[in-house]
Design a protein around this motif. Structure first.
Motif, PDB file in Angstrom:
ATOM      1  N   LEU A 167       0.821  -1.206   0.000  1.00 27.84           N
ATOM      2  CA  LEU A 167       0.000   0.000   0.000  1.00 27.84           C
ATOM      3  C   LEU A 167       0.855   1.256   0.000  1.00 27.84           C
ATOM      4  O   LEU A 167       0.339   2.353  -0.172  1.00 27.84           O
ATOM      5  N   THR A 168       2.153   1.118   0.249  1.00 28.54           N
ATOM      6  CA  THR A 168       3.036   2.294   0.248  1.00 28.54           C
ATOM      7  C   THR A 168       4.123   2.083  -0.790  1.00 28.54           C
ATOM      8  O   THR A 168       5.282   1.899  -0.453  1.00 28.54           O
ATOM      9  N   PRO A 169       3.738   2.115  -2.088  1.00 22.75           N
ATOM     10  CA  PRO A 169       4.658   1.624  -3.122  1.00 22.75           C
ATOM     11  C   PRO A 169       5.921   2.457  -3.256  1.00 22.75           C
ATOM     12  O   PRO A 169       6.918   1.964  -3.735  1.00 22.75           O
ATOM     13  N   ARG A 170       5.923   3.733  -2.852  1.00 30.12           N
ATOM     14  CA  ARG A 170       7.073   4.554  -3.167  1.00 30.12           C
ATOM     15  C   ARG A 170       8.276   4.262  -2.273  1.00 30.12           C
ATOM     16  O   ARG A 170       9.345   4.817  -2.489  1.00 30.12           O
ATOM     17  N   LEU A 229      -0.312  11.273   3.924  1.00 22.58           N
ATOM     18  CA  LEU A 229      -0.054  12.705   4.131  1.00 22.58           C
ATOM     19  C   LEU A 229       1.231  13.141   3.444  1.00 22.58           C
ATOM     20  O   LEU A 229       1.280  14.159   2.777  1.00 22.58           O
ATOM     21  N   ARG A 230       2.314  12.385   3.610  1.00 19.02           N
ATOM     22  CA  ARG A 230       3.638  12.854   3.205  1.00 19.02           C
ATOM     23  C   ARG A 230       4.168  12.176   1.959  1.00 19.02           C
ATOM     24  O   ARG A 230       5.226  12.544   1.457  1.00 19.02           O
ATOM     25  N   HIS A 231       3.504  11.119   1.503  1.00 17.70           N
ATOM     26  CA  HIS A 231       3.960  10.341   0.358  1.00 17.70           C
ATOM     27  C   HIS A 231       5.362   9.775   0.572  1.00 17.70           C
ATOM     28  O   HIS A 231       6.163   9.702  -0.351  1.00 17.70           O
ATOM     29  N   THR A 232       5.670   9.436   1.778  1.00 15.04           N
ATOM     30  CA  THR A 232       6.914   8.722   2.062  1.00 15.04           C
ATOM     31  C   THR A 232       6.709   7.935   3.344  1.00 15.04           C
ATOM     32  O   THR A 232       5.819   8.228   4.124  1.00 15.04           O
ATOM     33  N   VAL A 233       7.538   6.905   3.523  1.00 16.77           N
ATOM     34  CA  VAL A 233       7.449   6.157   4.774  1.00 16.77           C
ATOM     35  C   VAL A 233       8.732   6.315   5.571  1.00 16.77           C
ATOM     36  O   VAL A 233       8.979   5.580   6.510  1.00 16.77           O
ATOM     37  N   SER A 234       9.544   7.291   5.179  1.00 25.42           N
ATOM     38  CA  SER A 234      10.776   7.510   5.925  1.00 25.42           C
ATOM     39  C   SER A 234      10.445   8.150   7.263  1.00 25.42           C
ATOM     40  O   SER A 234       9.657   9.088   7.341  1.00 25.42           O
TER      41      SER A 234
END
Lengths: 161, 171, 111, 355
Positions: free
Chosen positions: B81-84, C97-102
């Motif tokens: 679900l978090t492809p990036r 929200l942030r388009h990242t998982v960092s």
């Protein structure tokens, strides 16, 4: 190409050939796709009256990776031709092609039209041509049996890779 | 003289322990998150095997059902679900890496020292013979540990509602 | 006086505990060095598993009447499941929200 | 038929066991002999699986053919019996395509992750009294645990293919497996509760007087729920959304060709046989039955359940995705909980009445 002639008739090669060709001929899984009216006849070939499944060929695979046989059923337009070629390229070896109907063989009634490919031999190698407009399901069955005959004459000694 | 079957059991314990450790290192070092998750599966599954060897067969099965069957699948879902995150640069600065490794090494050295130098009671030098665990665990959960059991179930309920509320798209 | 480690056979208390400690330390290293929130969650799972190994080993070697160690391991698994669910929900909310998982991207509270 | 374990008719594997022991265990040093005998057992079970899967594929194609007024495969071998052999040989010899963009190691690992658990399940299925590779005291839990691992394989296949249809199929499969695993686990507890044991052999023995299917009123409900959830677990029609060809090409195995695809195929059928066998064991009295030897009863019942699976496949259209999920969470799960509760109350009532 392949093995020297004196090894061709080797017991090992011929018996393996027999097994392999039997298996390949007995389980020709087609790709599930049809382009025009011939596709209706192709579907009819799978129904109870004609019953493609008697030859083990009713397993229409949705993914070309798992299919052995491409039945090009219907008019191939110039716009569709790259897609057909792409499906052919996506199939895994060994793969066979049946050109079903007048349109796929030579353009049929649309021959010379600005939009129609005059026969799919232009861009994929065809193993069996099944003429008719559209050919009856029996004719498709005939084509599949012809293909089985052709497969029976193959030898692993001839394979290039 | 060592009995061969028992040597086999001990050998498989050390094998699975080694696989679990290798998998854990893989989790930490793998460059792609997806590979980390697969290494995690390896670790958890081989730990389930070590549990069975340590006489906790029920726990081994539960480990597979909960960890391998549920939590890892959840994590894989999170990854998809978090492809990036695939392209995320993973090296997080030399300072933080060394600090992290230093802390981990310190913890490992301290605990190893404690384990090796402690005077364990004599009674703990030999394993307790295998006993049926399923019934004992069931009895324990519903008598002595009934309160923690109920609290765990409430915790799960809260976590479930919380997760749904947090992850839900705003309408 | 330090007790000597017994030979590899049979599996001893210390060996099980060492496995637990090693897993726990590897988990710490992962949780502290990685930036990806999901990898951090996975490292925490590895740490929890190290704890479970320790509990199971104690249940194997400590002469108690009930299987307290194994029962506690089951509670740890419950908590781990809850933690994974909430953690991933947070990760997905942050990603939205942030388009990242960092984890470095989620430091607004630092001021 | 009253069957002692050392009777050759009752226990056809006894010959094999005795021979293997005589050859290897008596003449070789100890751990080696045991390992070789175990390996032989594994090889035998795997061969059995291959044979059964082939028989299933053939039976399915013939039965669906007859249901649709067709003949089905009948050209290859007598009555088409060799059709599956031909398919297997062909798939073995087909080119294996690994897409350039694929994550190669997980891509090749995924079919094994799917296949191996479904083969391991077979090691604890009780074919007859004392006739299983091993009878675990946590057998039911073991089966449930193994049922969760293929999900990871399917997700891996979907992700590693780097194909959007494969990814969608993998996600669908995982969501579906999770949704149906919960009612499955709960409903499996009903036979466990009635038998008072998690060992599959023990559950079969507890049904010697009354099949759990006929334990009214919960038996039939639990049976139906188990069957439905089981079909959903093995992705068979009408729950075959992960490979719905009208929507997402071939789902998670879109990019697989040749041997890896054959492994998925094998796993699917091995799983449906495992579901049939588990239904037989949990609800239909396992190997119990008069006159005939136990393992024949087991196979009869299992193939009867498999016939029902084929029948359902030949009859019902595929569900829509929202219908599938609604069925799982709003029908199957509450129903399973109610079934379990009623079973518990009924059992304690019976116990208190009978003292």
């Amino acid at each position: 190409m392949g093995l020297p002639m004196e090894l061709r008739q080797n017991v090992l090669i011929t018996s393996v050939d027999k097994l392999v060709n039997w298996a390949r001929g007995a389980s020709l899984w087609p790709v599930a796709f049809g382009l025009a009216c011939c596709a209706i006849e192709m579907m009819a070939a799978g129904t109870s009256r004609f019953d493609l499944s008697r030859f083990g060929a009713e397993v229409f695979r949705p993914s070309p990776r798992q299919a052995d046989l491409m039945i090009v059923a219907g008019t191939v337009t110039t716009k569709m031709a790259p897609a057909v070629r792409r499906i052919y390229d996506q199939m895994a070896e060994p793969k066979y092609v049946i050109a079903m109907g007048a349109c796929t063989i030579a353009g049929g009634p649309f021959q010379g039209s600005y939009s129609t490919v005059p026969g799919i031999d232009n861009f994929v190698p065809v193993d069996v041509h099944v003429p008719g407009c559209p050919p009856r399901p029996d004719a498709l069955l005939w084509g599949i049996m012809k293909l089985q005959e052709k497969i029976r004459t193959q030898s692993i000694a001839d394979q290039r890779r | 003289m060592i009995a061969p079957t028992e040597a086999l059991v001990a050998g498989s314990f050390y094998t699975f322990a080694a696989i679990a450790l290798a998998g854990a290192i893989g989790v930490v070092l793998a460059r792609k998150v997806f590979h980390s998750a697969l290494f995690l599966v390896l670790t958890l599954a081989s730990l389930a095997a070590t549990f069975v060897i340590l006489g906790a067969d029920f726990l081994g099965a539960v480990q597979i059902v909960i960890y391998v069957g549920a939590i890892t699948v959840l994590i894989l879902f999170g990854i998809m679900l978090t492809p990036r995150n695939v392209e995320l640069p993973e090296s997080s600065g030399v300072g933080r890496s060394t600090a992290g490794v230093f802390v981990a090494a310190a913890v490992f050295i301290v605990s190893t020292t404690v384990i090796v130098t402690s005077q364990w009671p004599r009674s703990m030098s030999t394993p307790i013979p295998d006993r049926p665990t399923t019934e004992a665990i069931g009895q324990g959960l519903f008598t002595t540990y009934a309160l923690p059991f109920e609290m765990a179930s409430i915790l799960l309920l809260i976590a479930m509602i919380g997760a749904i509320v947090i992850a839900r798209e705003e309408q | 006086m330090p007790q000597e480690l017994p030979p590899l056979y049979p599996i001893s208390l210390q060996h099980g505990l060492l496995l637990g400690a090693a897993l726990f330390s590897i988990g710490i290293a992962g949780a502290l060095t990685r930036r990806n929130a999901i990898t951090i969650l996975m490292s925490i799972e590895v740490m929890l598993n190290g704890t479970i190994v320790t509990f199971v080993t104690f249940a194997r070697y400590a002469p108690t009447a009930d299987l307290a160690g194994q029962i506690f391991s089951i509670f740890i698994m419950t908590v781990a499941a809850a933690e994974a669910a909430v953690g991933l929900a947070i990760v997905i909310a942050v990603y939205r929200l942030r388009h990242t998982v960092s984890v470095d991207a989620v430091d607004t509270l630092q001021g | 038929m009253n069957c002692p374990t050392d009777n050759f008719i009752c226990n056809p594997f006894l010959y094999f066991h005795l021979a293997a022991n005589a050859i290897f265990r008596d003449h070789l040093p100890e751990p080696l002999g045991t390992i070789i005998v175990l390996a032989l057992t594994v090889a035998m079970v795997t061969t059995l699986i291959a044979l059964i899967v082939m028989s299933q594929v053939w039976a399915e194609r013939r039965i669906v053919g007859f249901m649709q007024g067709r003949l089905g495969p009948n050209r290859v071998g007598p009555a088409g019996l060799l059709q599956s052999v031909a398919d297997a040989v062909k798939l073995l010899l087909k080119e294996i395509i690994i897409p350039t963009q694929a994550d190669k190691i997980p891509f090749m690992l995924a079919p094994l992750l799917v296949l191996v658990p479904s083969l391991v399940v077979w090691s604890i299925i009780p074919w007859g009294p004392g006739l299983s590779v091993t009878d675990l005291n946590i057998g039911v839990l073991f089966v449930l645990g193994l049922g969760g691992i293929p999900t990871i394989g399917i997700l891996t296949a979907g992700w590693a293919s780097s194909n959007k249809y494969a990814l969608l199929g993998g996600m669908r499969a995982a969501a579906q497996l999770i949704a149906y695993e919960i009612p499955l686990v709960i409903v499996v507890l009903v036979p466990v509760l009635l038998a008072g044991t998690m060992s599959l052999g023990g559950i079969v023995e507890a049904q010697s007087n009354l099949w759990f299917l006929f334990f009214l009123p919960v038996g039939p409900v639990a049976f139906l729920l188990f069957l439905v959830a089981g079909i959903a677990e093995v992705n068979r029609s009408p729950f075959d959304l992960p490979e719905a060809e009208s929507e997402i090409v071939a789902g998670f195995h879109t990019e697989y060709s040749g041997m890896p695809f054959a492994l998925f195929f094998l796993a699917e059928y091995a799983n449906s046989f495992a579901v049939s066998a588990m239904t037989t064991t949990l609800f239909l009295g396992g190997w119990g039955g008069p006159i005939l030897p136990p393992f024949i009863w087991f196979f009869l019942k299992t193939y009867a359940v498999f016939f029902v699976l084929v029948w359902i496949r030949g009859t019902l259209p595929r569900l829509r995705y929202d219908q599938l999920m609604r069925t799982a969470w709003k029908v199957a799960l509450p129903l399973a909980l109610v079934t379990l509760g009623v079973a518990a109350i009924e059992l304690s009532l019976i116990r208190s009445l009978l003292g």
